[in-house]
Scaffold this motif. Structure first.
Motif, mmCIF file in Angstrom:
data_model
loop_
_atom_site.group_PDB
_atom_site.id
_atom_site.type_symbol
_atom_site.label_atom_id
_atom_site.label_comp_id
_atom_site.label_asym_id
_atom_site.label_seq_id
_atom_site.Cartn_x
_atom_site.Cartn_y
_atom_site.Cartn_z
ATOM 1 N N GLU A 91 1.386 -1.411 -0.182
ATOM 2 C CA GLU A 91 -0.470 -0.042 0.342
ATOM 3 C C GLU A 91 0.716 1.560 0.298
ATOM 4 O OE1 GLU A 91 -3.829 -1.992 2.635
ATOM 5 O OE2 GLU A 91 -2.361 -0.392 3.842
ATOM 6 N N ARG B 298 -10.342 2.376 -4.228
ATOM 7 C CA ARG B 298 -10.932 2.684 -2.957
ATOM 8 C C ARG B 298 -9.848 2.049 -2.120
ATOM 9 N NH1 ARG B 298 -12.882 -1.384 -6.736
ATOM 10 N NH2 ARG B 298 -11.321 -3.647 -6.069
ATOM 11 N N THR C 58 -8.884 6.081 -0.451
ATOM 12 C CA THR C 58 -10.635 6.389 -0.156
ATOM 13 C C THR C 58 -10.861 5.679 1.934
ATOM 14 O OG1 THR C 58 -11.999 6.495 -2.342
ATOM 15 C CG2 THR C 58 -13.020 6.582 -0.243
ATOM 16 N N ARG C 59 -9.602 4.284 1.275
ATOM 17 C CA ARG C 59 -9.785 3.839 3.390
ATOM 18 C C ARG C 59 -9.043 4.452 3.734
ATOM 19 N NH1 ARG C 59 -6.945 -0.439 4.860
ATOM 20 N NH2 ARG C 59 -6.318 -0.663 2.314
ATOM 21 N N ARG D 183 -9.597 8.307 5.047
ATOM 22 C CA ARG D 183 -10.996 8.080 5.992
ATOM 23 C C ARG D 183 -10.266 7.712 7.352
ATOM 24 N NH1 ARG D 183 -16.179 5.330 3.218
ATOM 25 N NH2 ARG D 183 -16.916 7.376 1.739
ATOM 26 N N ASN D 184 -9.782 6.449 7.676
ATOM 27 C CA ASN D 184 -9.287 6.151 8.349
ATOM 28 C C ASN D 184 -8.203 7.068 9.485
ATOM 29 O OD1 ASN D 184 -10.426 3.267 7.960
ATOM 30 N ND2 ASN D 184 -8.251 2.316 7.565
ATOM 31 N N ASP E 145 -13.961 12.714 -0.193
ATOM 32 C CA ASP E 145 -13.088 11.204 -0.449
ATOM 33 C C ASP E 145 -11.306 11.669 -1.676
ATOM 34 O OD1 ASP E 145 -14.859 9.637 0.179
ATOM 35 O OD2 ASP E 145 -15.686 8.620 -1.564
#
Length: 393
Positions: free
Chosen positions: A191, A275, A278-279, A282-283, A319
Protein backbone atom coordinates in the motif's frame (compact mmCIF):
# COMPACT_ATOMS: atom_id res chain seq x y z
CA UNK A 1 -31.80 -7.59 -34.40
CA UNK A 2 -28.63 -8.01 -32.35
CA UNK A 3 -25.39 -8.03 -34.32
CA UNK A 4 -23.68 -11.37 -34.83
CA UNK A 5 -20.34 -11.13 -33.01
CA UNK A 6 -18.87 -13.91 -35.12
CA UNK A 7 -18.76 -11.43 -37.99
CA UNK A 8 -15.70 -9.30 -37.98
CA UNK A 9 -16.23 -5.52 -38.05
CA UNK A 10 -15.03 -3.52 -41.00
CA UNK A 11 -13.69 -4.57 -44.37
CA UNK A 12 -10.13 -5.35 -43.29
CA UNK A 13 -11.07 -7.04 -40.03
CA UNK A 14 -13.75 -9.03 -41.83
CA UNK A 15 -11.09 -10.84 -43.87
CA UNK A 16 -10.93 -14.50 -42.89
CA UNK A 17 -7.29 -14.74 -41.82
CA UNK A 18 -5.31 -15.48 -38.71
CA UNK A 19 -4.13 -11.89 -38.57
CA UNK A 20 -7.70 -10.58 -38.66
CA UNK A 21 -8.71 -13.03 -35.94
CA UNK A 22 -5.84 -11.81 -33.76
CA UNK A 23 -6.76 -8.15 -34.36
CA UNK A 24 -10.39 -8.78 -33.46
CA UNK A 25 -9.43 -10.68 -30.30
CA UNK A 26 -7.14 -7.84 -29.31
CA UNK A 27 -9.93 -5.27 -29.60
CA UNK A 28 -12.21 -7.45 -27.50
CA UNK A 29 -9.50 -7.82 -24.83
CA UNK A 30 -8.70 -4.09 -24.84
CA UNK A 31 -12.34 -3.10 -24.41
CA UNK A 32 -12.74 -5.50 -21.52
CA UNK A 33 -15.94 -5.96 -19.56
CA UNK A 34 -18.17 -3.59 -17.64
CA UNK A 35 -21.27 -3.91 -15.47
CA UNK A 36 -24.07 -2.03 -17.27
CA UNK A 37 -25.75 0.77 -15.34
CA UNK A 38 -28.83 -0.31 -13.46
CA UNK A 39 -27.73 -3.93 -13.03
CA UNK A 40 -27.24 -5.45 -9.55
CA UNK A 41 -23.75 -5.28 -8.04
CA UNK A 42 -23.70 -9.06 -7.98
CA UNK A 43 -24.37 -9.30 -11.72
CA UNK A 44 -21.38 -10.47 -13.80
CA UNK A 45 -19.67 -7.90 -16.07
CA UNK A 46 -20.51 -7.97 -19.77
CA UNK A 47 -18.06 -7.51 -22.66
CA UNK A 48 -18.17 -3.96 -23.97
CA UNK A 49 -18.05 -5.48 -27.43
CA UNK A 50 -21.33 -7.31 -26.82
CA UNK A 51 -22.96 -4.17 -25.41
CA UNK A 52 -21.89 -2.14 -28.45
CA UNK A 53 -23.19 -4.84 -30.80
CA UNK A 54 -26.56 -4.69 -29.08
CA UNK A 55 -26.70 -0.89 -29.10
CA UNK A 56 -25.68 -0.19 -32.73
CA UNK A 57 -27.12 -1.16 -36.06
CA UNK A 58 -24.91 -3.55 -38.04
CA UNK A 59 -23.20 -1.00 -40.28
CA UNK A 60 -22.54 1.40 -37.40
CA UNK A 61 -21.19 -1.43 -35.25
CA UNK A 62 -18.56 -2.23 -37.87
CA UNK A 63 -17.73 1.48 -38.15
CA UNK A 64 -17.32 1.81 -34.37
CA UNK A 65 -15.04 -1.24 -34.22
CA UNK A 66 -12.82 0.10 -37.01
CA UNK A 67 -12.72 3.47 -35.26
CA UNK A 68 -11.72 1.93 -31.93
CA UNK A 69 -9.07 -0.15 -33.69
CA UNK A 70 -7.60 2.97 -35.29
CA UNK A 71 -5.19 5.46 -33.75
CA UNK A 72 -8.11 7.73 -32.84
CA UNK A 73 -7.86 6.12 -29.41
CA UNK A 74 -4.25 5.18 -28.78
CA UNK A 75 -4.46 3.67 -25.31
CA UNK A 76 -6.64 0.97 -23.77
CA UNK A 77 -8.09 3.50 -21.34
CA UNK A 78 -9.08 5.81 -24.21
CA UNK A 79 -10.66 2.97 -26.17
CA UNK A 80 -12.78 1.97 -23.19
CA UNK A 81 -13.80 5.56 -22.52
CA UNK A 82 -14.77 6.03 -26.18
CA UNK A 83 -16.75 2.77 -26.16
CA UNK A 84 -18.62 3.87 -23.02
CA UNK A 85 -19.35 7.26 -24.57
CA UNK A 86 -20.82 5.58 -27.66
CA UNK A 87 -22.98 3.41 -25.40
CA UNK A 88 -24.17 6.63 -23.79
CA UNK A 89 -25.14 8.05 -27.19
CA UNK A 90 -26.89 4.78 -27.98
CA UNK A 91 -29.03 5.41 -24.91
CA UNK A 92 -29.88 8.87 -26.28
CA UNK A 93 -30.99 7.50 -29.66
CA UNK A 94 -32.90 4.69 -27.94
CA UNK A 95 -35.09 7.35 -26.32
CA UNK A 96 -36.11 8.29 -29.87
CA UNK A 97 -36.81 4.66 -30.77
CA UNK A 98 -33.64 4.09 -32.82
CA UNK A 99 -30.53 1.99 -32.49
CA UNK A 100 -27.38 4.05 -32.57
CA UNK A 101 -26.23 5.45 -35.91
CA UNK A 102 -24.77 8.81 -36.83
CA UNK A 103 -27.84 9.88 -38.81
CA UNK A 104 -29.91 9.63 -35.64
CA UNK A 105 -27.87 12.41 -34.00
CA UNK A 106 -29.33 15.65 -35.38
CA UNK A 107 -28.64 19.23 -34.23
CA UNK A 108 -31.98 19.20 -32.42
CA UNK A 109 -31.05 15.99 -30.58
CA UNK A 110 -27.72 17.52 -29.57
CA UNK A 111 -29.35 20.66 -28.20
CA UNK A 112 -32.00 18.74 -26.28
CA UNK A 113 -29.36 16.38 -24.88
CA UNK A 114 -27.05 19.19 -23.75
CA UNK A 115 -29.85 21.07 -22.00
CA UNK A 116 -30.96 17.86 -20.29
CA UNK A 117 -27.41 17.09 -19.13
CA UNK A 118 -26.96 20.60 -17.76
CA UNK A 119 -30.31 20.34 -15.96
CA UNK A 120 -29.06 17.16 -14.30
CA UNK A 121 -25.94 18.97 -13.13
CA UNK A 122 -23.55 17.09 -15.40
CA UNK A 123 -20.05 18.55 -15.42
CA UNK A 124 -19.17 20.64 -18.48
CA UNK A 125 -16.01 18.57 -18.95
CA UNK A 126 -18.06 15.36 -19.18
CA UNK A 127 -20.44 16.92 -21.71
CA UNK A 128 -17.51 18.10 -23.83
CA UNK A 129 -15.79 14.72 -23.64
CA UNK A 130 -18.86 12.89 -24.93
CA UNK A 131 -19.31 15.44 -27.70
CA UNK A 132 -15.65 14.99 -28.69
CA UNK A 133 -16.08 11.22 -28.93
CA UNK A 134 -19.11 11.68 -31.16
CA UNK A 135 -17.29 14.15 -33.42
CA UNK A 136 -14.26 11.86 -33.65
CA UNK A 137 -16.44 8.98 -34.86
CA UNK A 138 -18.16 11.32 -37.33
CA UNK A 139 -14.79 12.50 -38.72
CA UNK A 140 -13.56 8.90 -39.02
CA UNK A 141 -16.69 7.97 -40.97
CA UNK A 142 -16.24 10.92 -43.34
CA UNK A 143 -12.61 9.94 -43.93
CA UNK A 144 -13.61 6.37 -44.72
CA UNK A 145 -16.21 7.62 -47.18
CA UNK A 146 -13.69 9.94 -48.84
CA UNK A 147 -15.70 13.02 -47.90
CA UNK A 148 -14.58 16.27 -46.34
CA UNK A 149 -15.65 16.07 -42.69
CA UNK A 150 -18.43 18.41 -41.66
CA UNK A 151 -18.70 19.53 -38.07
CA UNK A 152 -21.48 17.59 -36.40
CA UNK A 153 -20.64 19.26 -33.07
CA UNK A 154 -20.10 23.02 -33.29
CA UNK A 155 -18.75 25.43 -30.72
CA UNK A 156 -22.34 26.42 -30.03
CA UNK A 157 -23.03 22.91 -28.72
CA UNK A 158 -20.19 22.96 -26.21
CA UNK A 159 -20.54 24.47 -22.73
CA UNK A 160 -17.86 26.91 -21.63
CA UNK A 161 -15.15 25.59 -19.32
CA UNK A 162 -12.86 27.67 -17.15
CA UNK A 163 -9.81 25.49 -17.71
CA UNK A 164 -7.70 27.31 -15.16
CA UNK A 165 -10.12 26.59 -12.33
CA UNK A 166 -12.50 23.76 -13.15
CA UNK A 167 -10.00 20.93 -12.73
CA UNK A 168 -9.14 21.72 -9.12
CA UNK A 169 -12.47 23.04 -7.89
CA UNK A 170 -13.63 19.48 -7.27
CA UNK A 171 -10.21 18.00 -6.50
CA UNK A 172 -8.79 18.77 -3.06
CA UNK A 173 -5.04 19.22 -2.64
CA UNK A 174 -3.42 17.60 0.37
CA UNK A 175 -1.03 19.58 2.52
CA UNK A 176 2.22 17.97 3.69
CA UNK A 177 0.86 16.87 7.08
CA UNK A 178 -2.26 15.37 5.46
CA UNK A 179 -0.16 13.44 2.97
CA UNK A 180 2.05 12.10 5.76
CA UNK A 181 -1.00 10.97 7.76
CA UNK A 182 -2.28 9.20 4.66
CA UNK A 183 1.03 7.34 4.30
CA UNK A 184 1.10 6.45 8.00
CA UNK A 185 -2.32 4.83 7.64
CA UNK A 186 -0.97 2.21 5.21
CA UNK A 187 -1.04 -1.33 6.59
CA UNK A 188 1.70 -2.90 4.47
CA UNK A 189 4.52 -1.94 2.13
CA UNK A 190 2.44 -2.75 -0.94
CA UNK A 191 0.00 0.00 0.00
CA UNK A 192 2.85 2.38 0.83
CA UNK A 193 4.38 1.78 -2.60
CA UNK A 194 1.12 2.62 -4.39
CA UNK A 195 0.74 5.89 -2.48
CA UNK A 196 4.38 6.96 -2.84
CA UNK A 197 4.69 6.07 -6.52
CA UNK A 198 1.41 7.73 -7.50
CA UNK A 199 2.35 10.91 -5.66
CA UNK A 200 6.03 11.02 -6.71
CA UNK A 201 5.31 10.58 -10.42
CA UNK A 202 2.10 12.64 -10.37
CA UNK A 203 0.86 9.57 -12.16
CA UNK A 204 -2.40 8.64 -13.73
CA UNK A 205 -3.61 5.54 -11.94
CA UNK A 206 -4.43 3.69 -15.17
CA UNK A 207 -0.85 4.10 -16.37
CA UNK A 208 0.68 2.84 -13.13
CA UNK A 209 -1.67 -0.15 -12.88
CA UNK A 210 -0.82 -1.12 -16.47
CA UNK A 211 2.95 -1.09 -15.80
CA UNK A 212 4.69 -4.46 -15.73
CA UNK A 213 7.70 -5.52 -13.70
CA UNK A 214 9.58 -5.69 -17.01
CA UNK A 215 9.06 -1.92 -17.35
CA UNK A 216 11.28 -1.40 -14.30
CA UNK A 217 14.96 -1.06 -15.18
CA UNK A 218 17.36 -1.46 -12.25
CA UNK A 219 20.89 -0.06 -12.17
CA UNK A 220 22.55 -0.09 -8.78
CA UNK A 221 20.73 2.14 -6.29
CA UNK A 222 18.81 3.87 -9.08
CA UNK A 223 16.04 2.54 -11.25
CA UNK A 224 14.00 3.76 -14.17
CA UNK A 225 10.37 3.10 -14.91
CA UNK A 226 9.03 3.05 -18.47
CA UNK A 227 5.40 4.21 -18.63
CA UNK A 228 2.94 4.33 -21.51
CA UNK A 229 1.23 7.64 -20.89
CA UNK A 230 -1.94 9.20 -22.19
CA UNK A 231 -1.98 9.74 -25.95
CA UNK A 232 0.35 6.81 -26.63
CA UNK A 233 3.40 8.67 -25.33
CA UNK A 234 6.24 6.63 -23.84
CA UNK A 235 8.07 8.23 -20.93
CA UNK A 236 10.94 7.11 -18.71
CA UNK A 237 11.03 8.25 -15.06
CA UNK A 238 14.13 7.99 -12.92
CA UNK A 239 12.94 6.87 -9.50
CA UNK A 240 14.60 8.35 -6.36
CA UNK A 241 17.05 5.85 -4.78
CA UNK A 242 15.05 5.66 -1.55
CA UNK A 243 11.95 4.65 -3.45
CA UNK A 244 13.98 2.19 -5.53
CA UNK A 245 14.89 0.35 -2.33
CA UNK A 246 11.21 -0.06 -1.48
CA UNK A 247 10.52 -1.23 -5.03
CA UNK A 248 13.29 -3.82 -4.70
CA UNK A 249 11.85 -5.08 -1.40
CA UNK A 250 8.30 -5.32 -2.73
CA UNK A 251 9.27 -7.04 -5.99
CA UNK A 252 11.94 -9.34 -4.52
CA UNK A 253 11.71 -12.87 -5.89
CA UNK A 254 9.41 -11.94 -8.75
CA UNK A 255 10.31 -12.28 -12.41
CA UNK A 256 7.22 -10.93 -14.14
CA UNK A 257 3.63 -9.75 -13.91
CA UNK A 258 2.24 -6.36 -13.00
CA UNK A 259 4.46 -3.97 -11.11
CA UNK A 260 1.90 -3.08 -8.46
CA UNK A 261 0.50 -6.06 -6.58
CA UNK A 262 -1.49 -6.28 -3.39
CA UNK A 263 -0.28 -8.30 -0.41
CA UNK A 264 -2.30 -11.32 -1.62
CA UNK A 265 -0.53 -11.23 -5.00
CA UNK A 266 -3.46 -9.90 -7.03
CA UNK A 267 -2.73 -6.92 -9.29
CA UNK A 268 -3.94 -3.45 -8.38
CA UNK A 269 -6.57 -1.98 -10.68
CA UNK A 270 -7.64 1.67 -10.94
CA UNK A 271 -10.80 0.79 -8.99
CA UNK A 272 -8.91 -1.01 -6.21
CA UNK A 273 -6.41 1.87 -5.88
CA UNK A 274 -9.33 4.27 -5.62
CA UNK A 275 -10.88 2.16 -2.86
CA UNK A 276 -7.52 1.92 -1.07
CA UNK A 277 -6.99 5.68 -1.01
CA UNK A 278 -10.57 6.30 0.10
CA UNK A 279 -10.09 3.89 3.02
CA UNK A 280 -6.74 5.40 3.96
CA UNK A 281 -8.18 8.91 3.87
CA UNK A 282 -11.03 8.00 6.17
CA UNK A 283 -8.82 6.04 8.57
CA UNK A 284 -6.32 8.93 8.71
CA UNK A 285 -9.14 11.47 9.03
CA UNK A 286 -7.87 13.40 6.04
CA UNK A 287 -10.39 15.84 4.57
CA UNK A 288 -13.16 14.57 6.84
CA UNK A 289 -15.29 16.44 9.34
CA UNK A 290 -15.58 15.47 13.06
CA UNK A 291 -19.15 14.26 12.53
CA UNK A 292 -17.81 11.45 10.36
CA UNK A 293 -16.53 9.70 13.49
CA UNK A 294 -19.47 10.27 15.84
CA UNK A 295 -22.96 8.88 15.85
CA UNK A 296 -21.91 5.79 13.89
CA UNK A 297 -23.82 2.77 15.16
CA UNK A 298 -25.99 3.65 18.15
CA UNK A 299 -26.96 7.30 18.19
CA UNK A 300 -26.52 9.35 21.39
CA UNK A 301 -29.50 9.44 23.71
CA UNK A 302 -31.91 12.15 22.63
CA UNK A 303 -30.58 12.14 19.04
CA UNK A 304 -32.38 9.02 17.86
CA UNK A 305 -34.04 10.99 15.06
CA UNK A 306 -30.78 12.54 13.88
CA UNK A 307 -29.64 10.98 10.58
CA UNK A 308 -26.36 9.15 10.53
CA UNK A 309 -23.41 10.91 8.93
CA UNK A 310 -22.90 10.12 5.25
CA UNK A 311 -19.61 10.62 3.44
CA UNK A 312 -21.51 10.82 0.17
CA UNK A 313 -23.73 13.73 1.18
CA UNK A 314 -21.45 15.65 3.57
CA UNK A 315 -20.09 18.84 1.97
CA UNK A 316 -17.01 18.83 4.24
CA UNK A 317 -15.92 15.22 3.67
CA UNK A 318 -13.96 14.36 0.56
CA UNK A 319 -12.83 10.97 -0.65
CA UNK A 320 -9.13 10.72 -1.45
CA UNK A 321 -8.59 9.51 -5.02
CA UNK A 322 -5.53 8.94 -7.23
CA UNK A 323 -6.36 12.24 -8.92
CA UNK A 324 -5.99 13.98 -5.55
CA UNK A 325 -2.40 12.72 -5.30
CA UNK A 326 -1.65 13.89 -8.85
CA UNK A 327 -3.10 17.36 -8.21
CA UNK A 328 -1.26 17.54 -4.87
CA UNK A 329 2.12 16.70 -6.42
CA UNK A 330 1.76 19.29 -9.19
CA UNK A 331 0.65 21.91 -6.68
CA UNK A 332 3.55 21.15 -4.32
CA UNK A 333 5.94 21.59 -7.26
CA UNK A 334 4.38 24.99 -7.83
CA UNK A 335 4.84 25.80 -4.12
CA UNK A 336 8.53 24.95 -4.51
CA UNK A 337 8.84 27.55 -7.31
CA UNK A 338 9.27 24.95 -10.05
CA UNK A 339 8.71 26.75 -13.39
CA UNK A 340 5.35 26.14 -15.01
CA UNK A 341 7.02 24.73 -18.13
CA UNK A 342 8.76 22.03 -16.09
CA UNK A 343 5.56 21.12 -14.25
CA UNK A 344 3.79 20.88 -17.60
CA UNK A 345 6.46 18.54 -18.98
CA UNK A 346 6.39 16.40 -15.83
CA UNK A 347 2.62 16.05 -16.04
CA UNK A 348 2.76 15.43 -19.82
CA UNK A 349 0.22 18.13 -20.57
CA UNK A 350 0.12 19.32 -24.17
CA UNK A 351 -1.35 22.68 -23.12
CA UNK A 352 -0.04 24.79 -20.21
CA UNK A 353 -3.63 25.84 -19.51
CA UNK A 354 -4.30 22.26 -18.45
CA UNK A 355 -1.41 22.44 -15.99
CA UNK A 356 -2.74 25.69 -14.57
CA UNK A 357 -6.03 23.91 -13.99
CA UNK A 358 -4.29 21.54 -11.58
CA UNK A 359 -2.25 24.09 -9.68
CA UNK A 360 -3.82 25.49 -6.58
CA UNK A 361 -2.89 29.15 -6.40
CA UNK A 362 -1.78 29.56 -2.81
CA UNK A 363 -3.26 32.46 -0.83
CA UNK A 364 -5.30 33.56 -3.81
CA UNK A 365 -7.22 36.12 -1.76
CA UNK A 366 -3.98 37.51 -0.32
CA UNK A 367 -2.44 37.75 -3.78
CA UNK A 368 -5.36 39.78 -5.07
CA UNK A 369 -5.20 42.00 -1.98
CA UNK A 370 -1.48 42.71 -2.50
CA UNK A 371 -1.93 43.53 -6.18
CA UNK A 372 -4.89 45.79 -5.45
CA UNK A 373 -2.92 47.59 -2.71
CA UNK A 374 -0.03 48.20 -5.10
CA UNK A 375 -2.27 50.39 -7.25
CA UNK A 376 -2.79 52.88 -4.40
CA UNK A 377 0.64 54.48 -4.92
CA UNK A 378 -0.60 55.86 -8.23
CA UNK A 379 -3.54 57.73 -6.78
CA UNK A 380 -2.62 58.21 -3.14
CA UNK A 381 -2.46 62.00 -3.60
CA UNK A 382 -6.05 61.95 -4.86
CA UNK A 383 -7.17 60.05 -1.79
CA UNK A 384 -5.32 62.49 0.44
CA UNK A 385 -7.19 65.35 -1.18
CA UNK A 386 -10.70 63.89 -1.21
CA UNK A 387 -10.77 61.57 1.77
CA UNK A 388 -12.11 63.12 4.95
CA UNK A 389 -9.50 62.73 7.70
CA UNK A 390 -10.39 60.95 10.90
CA UNK A 391 -10.05 64.16 12.89
CA UNK A 392 -12.62 66.04 10.78
CA UNK A 393 -15.35 63.41 11.14
Amino acid sequence: MVNNLTRRPGSELATASTRAEDAYARIRAQLGAVRPAGTPRTAPPVDRLALLAEACDEETFRLVMDWLASTAARTTTSKRAYADDIRHWAGVTAEHGQRFNLDAITPGVLTTWRLSEEERGRAASTINRRLSALQSLHDFHAHREGRHPVKLVTRFDRPKIDRSAAATRSTPVLEADELQRLMDACSDRHEVLVVLLTYTLAGRVSELCAADLADLENSGRTCRLHLDRKGGKERVFTIPPELCELLDDVTAGRTGGRLLLRADGSPYTPASVDRLLTRLGRNARVRTCPAAYTGRGRRPKGDEDKPRHSFRTCDRCRDITPHVLRASRLTHMHDQDVPLEEIQRYADHADPATTLGYIRQRDDEGLKARLAAASVDLYRHVLDRWTVSQGDR
